[in-house]
Scaffold this motif. Sequence first.
Motif, mmCIF file in Angstrom:
data_model
loop_
_atom_site.group_PDB
_atom_site.id
_atom_site.type_symbol
_atom_site.label_atom_id
_atom_site.label_comp_id
_atom_site.label_asym_id
_atom_site.label_seq_id
_atom_site.Cartn_x
_atom_site.Cartn_y
_atom_site.Cartn_z
ATOM 1 N N TYR A 80 -25.799 -11.606 4.127
ATOM 2 C CA TYR A 80 -24.888 -10.576 3.622
ATOM 3 C C TYR A 80 -24.364 -9.714 4.771
ATOM 4 C CZ TYR A 80 -25.433 -11.252 -1.405
ATOM 5 O OH TYR A 80 -25.389 -11.757 -2.667
ATOM 6 N N LEU A 81 -25.246 -9.376 5.693
ATOM 7 C CA LEU A 81 -24.835 -8.593 6.854
ATOM 8 C C LEU A 81 -23.780 -9.329 7.670
ATOM 9 C CD1 LEU A 81 -27.941 -6.893 8.539
ATOM 10 C CD2 LEU A 81 -25.820 -5.782 7.807
ATOM 11 N N LEU A 82 -24.101 -10.545 8.077
ATOM 12 C CA LEU A 82 -23.252 -11.267 9.022
ATOM 13 C C LEU A 82 -21.950 -11.741 8.388
ATOM 14 C CD1 LEU A 82 -25.986 -13.333 10.887
ATOM 15 C CD2 LEU A 82 -24.876 -11.223 11.624
ATOM 16 N N ALA A 83 -22.031 -12.274 7.179
ATOM 17 C CA ALA A 83 -20.810 -12.736 6.513
ATOM 18 C C ALA A 83 -19.939 -11.563 6.094
ATOM 19 C CB ALA A 83 -21.161 -13.594 5.300
ATOM 20 N N GLY A 84 -20.592 -10.481 5.644
ATOM 21 C CA GLY A 84 -19.827 -9.312 5.202
ATOM 22 C C GLY A 84 -19.019 -8.691 6.323
ATOM 23 N N VAL A 85 -19.652 -8.474 7.476
ATOM 24 C CA VAL A 85 -18.899 -7.856 8.573
ATOM 25 C C VAL A 85 -17.884 -8.836 9.157
ATOM 26 C CG1 VAL A 85 -20.671 -6.175 9.154
ATOM 27 C CG2 VAL A 85 -20.697 -8.412 10.278
ATOM 28 N N THR A 86 -18.168 -10.143 9.068
ATOM 29 C CA THR A 86 -17.166 -11.129 9.502
ATOM 30 C C THR A 86 -15.901 -10.990 8.670
ATOM 31 O OG1 THR A 86 -18.812 -12.711 10.325
ATOM 32 C CG2 THR A 86 -16.669 -13.603 9.699
ATOM 33 N N ALA A 87 -16.070 -10.665 7.396
ATOM 34 C CA ALA A 87 -14.928 -10.455 6.505
ATOM 35 C C ALA A 87 -14.280 -9.092 6.687
ATOM 36 C CB ALA A 87 -15.371 -10.621 5.053
ATOM 37 N N GLY A 88 -14.836 -8.255 7.566
ATOM 38 C CA GLY A 88 -14.291 -6.917 7.763
ATOM 39 C C GLY A 88 -14.770 -5.916 6.729
ATOM 40 N N HIS A 96 -17.694 -3.242 4.944
ATOM 41 C CA HIS A 96 -18.678 -2.232 5.338
ATOM 42 C C HIS A 96 -19.962 -2.551 4.572
ATOM 43 C CE1 HIS A 96 -15.395 -0.211 7.273
ATOM 44 N NE2 HIS A 96 -14.722 -0.155 6.124
ATOM 45 N N VAL A 97 -20.962 -3.050 5.272
ATOM 46 C CA VAL A 97 -22.170 -3.557 4.624
ATOM 47 C C VAL A 97 -23.284 -2.524 4.722
ATOM 48 C CG1 VAL A 97 -23.821 -5.449 4.511
ATOM 49 C CG2 VAL A 97 -21.474 -5.893 5.256
ATOM 50 N N ARG A 98 -23.849 -2.172 3.571
ATOM 51 C CA ARG A 98 -24.916 -1.183 3.487
ATOM 52 C C ARG A 98 -26.184 -1.868 2.983
ATOM 53 N NH1 ARG A 98 -21.502 0.680 6.431
ATOM 54 N NH2 ARG A 98 -19.990 2.246 5.773
ATOM 55 N N ILE A 139 -30.700 -9.359 14.144
ATOM 56 C CA ILE A 139 -29.671 -9.612 13.132
ATOM 57 C C ILE A 139 -28.709 -8.430 13.057
ATOM 58 C CG2 ILE A 139 -29.235 -10.156 10.724
ATOM 59 C CD1 ILE A 139 -30.772 -12.343 12.142
ATOM 60 N N VAL A 140 -29.271 -7.234 13.078
ATOM 61 C CA VAL A 140 -28.442 -6.032 13.041
ATOM 62 C C VAL A 140 -27.529 -5.978 14.271
ATOM 63 C CG1 VAL A 140 -28.463 -3.508 12.979
ATOM 64 C CG2 VAL A 140 -30.187 -4.809 11.699
ATOM 65 N N ASP A 141 -28.065 -6.322 15.427
ATOM 66 C CA ASP A 141 -27.262 -6.315 16.655
ATOM 67 C C ASP A 141 -26.117 -7.314 16.556
ATOM 68 O OD1 ASP A 141 -28.932 -4.391 17.713
ATOM 69 O OD2 ASP A 141 -30.089 -5.806 18.948
ATOM 70 N N SER A 154 -18.377 -2.523 9.321
ATOM 71 C CA SER A 154 -19.414 -1.617 9.808
ATOM 72 C C SER A 154 -20.743 -1.954 9.143
ATOM 73 C CB SER A 154 -19.058 -0.156 9.543
ATOM 74 O OG SER A 154 -19.045 0.122 8.157
ATOM 75 N N VAL A 155 -21.829 -1.438 9.722
ATOM 76 C CA VAL A 155 -23.184 -1.724 9.255
ATOM 77 C C VAL A 155 -23.945 -0.419 9.064
ATOM 78 C CG1 VAL A 155 -25.400 -2.754 9.902
ATOM 79 C CG2 VAL A 155 -23.269 -3.976 10.386
ATOM 80 N N LEU A 156 -24.678 -0.305 7.973
ATOM 81 C CA LEU A 156 -25.614 0.798 7.774
ATOM 82 C C LEU A 156 -26.931 0.224 7.265
ATOM 83 C CD1 LEU A 156 -26.381 3.816 7.580
ATOM 84 C CD2 LEU A 156 -25.526 3.762 5.224
ATOM 85 N N ILE A 157 -28.016 0.465 7.991
ATOM 86 C CA ILE A 157 -29.361 0.062 7.563
ATOM 87 C C ILE A 157 -30.133 1.335 7.259
ATOM 88 C CG2 ILE A 157 -31.416 -1.247 8.159
ATOM 89 C CD1 ILE A 157 -28.900 -2.938 8.145
ATOM 90 N N THR A 158 -30.697 1.438 6.050
ATOM 91 C CA THR A 158 -31.328 2.685 5.629
ATOM 92 C C THR A 158 -32.498 2.433 4.692
ATOM 93 O OG1 THR A 158 -30.938 4.816 4.539
ATOM 94 C CG2 THR A 158 -29.690 2.928 3.740
ATOM 95 N N THR A 159 -33.400 3.403 4.620
ATOM 96 C CA THR A 159 -34.480 3.373 3.626
ATOM 97 C C THR A 159 -34.153 4.268 2.434
ATOM 98 O OG1 THR A 159 -35.636 5.146 4.797
ATOM 99 C CG2 THR A 159 -36.245 2.874 5.359
ATOM 100 N N ASP A 160 -32.982 4.889 2.461
ATOM 101 C CA ASP A 160 -32.569 5.824 1.418
ATOM 102 C C ASP A 160 -31.603 5.122 0.452
ATOM 103 O OD1 ASP A 160 -31.722 7.836 -0.188
ATOM 104 O OD2 ASP A 160 -30.797 9.031 1.405
ATOM 105 N N PRO A 161 -32.021 4.816 -0.776
ATOM 106 C CA PRO A 161 -31.130 4.112 -1.692
ATOM 107 C C PRO A 161 -29.896 4.912 -2.089
ATOM 108 C CG PRO A 161 -33.104 4.859 -2.830
ATOM 109 C CD PRO A 161 -33.340 5.089 -1.370
ATOM 110 N N ALA A 162 -29.966 6.220 -1.978
ATOM 111 C CA ALA A 162 -28.804 7.047 -2.334
ATOM 112 C C ALA A 162 -27.694 6.885 -1.291
ATOM 113 C CB ALA A 162 -29.226 8.503 -2.439
#
Length: 216
Positions: free
Chosen positions: A169-177, A179-181, A194-196, A208-216
């Motif tokens: 989801y990260l890699l394909a999503g950002v390839t498509a332009g 914003h993957v959360r 993977i994030v890099d 863009s990419v956002l990795i978080t532990t906050d579901p909100a």
Amino acid sequence: MTRHFLVDTDLSQSEQNEVLDLALELKKAPYSASTYAGEGTGRKTVAVIFDKTSTRTRVSFATGIADLGGVPLIIGSGESQLGHKESITDTARVLERMVSTIVWRTYAQAGLEEMAAASSVPVINALSDDYHPCQLLADLLTIREHKGKLAGLTMAYFGDAANNMANSYLLAGVTAGMHVRIAGPEGYLPEQRIVDAANKRAVETGGSVLITTDPA
């Protein structure tokens, strides 16, 4: 040079769009292309290897190959010498002489990479422990059908994210332009490599990419 599809970023943004455009055309006219019909010197058999059990992946690949004029050769776990009495490299060298493409649903990504390195025919990742790129093409097609576009949309993933689906989801999503959360608990997030890779591709596509532990 033989092109393989082992990880989502093996396709550029324009190539991903091209694949999705073709997929939309084939949904409207499923038998309009005959890529594997074996015209001239072409070969039409596709080896579809399953180390892991499957229903949807097996049926979809077999049906897709047949609809494109090819013959799927399904090889299940325990039905070949692959990884037991014969190495992955030797298996690739045997298969490349008899089939036009190798599709493999397996465990270690390293096995796919070894197969591709030794094969003169394309190798496609039908799922590994690290990535599931064909599933993501299907998901992106569905999103595009409903939303009309991909670039600029935000896609959120919640839950256990230390797995092949979150990676793809990260890699394909950002390839498509997009914003993957990705939101998940500590210890269940994508590996930094993977994030890099996702951030590197996002710079090229406007995603863009956002990795978080906050579901909100």
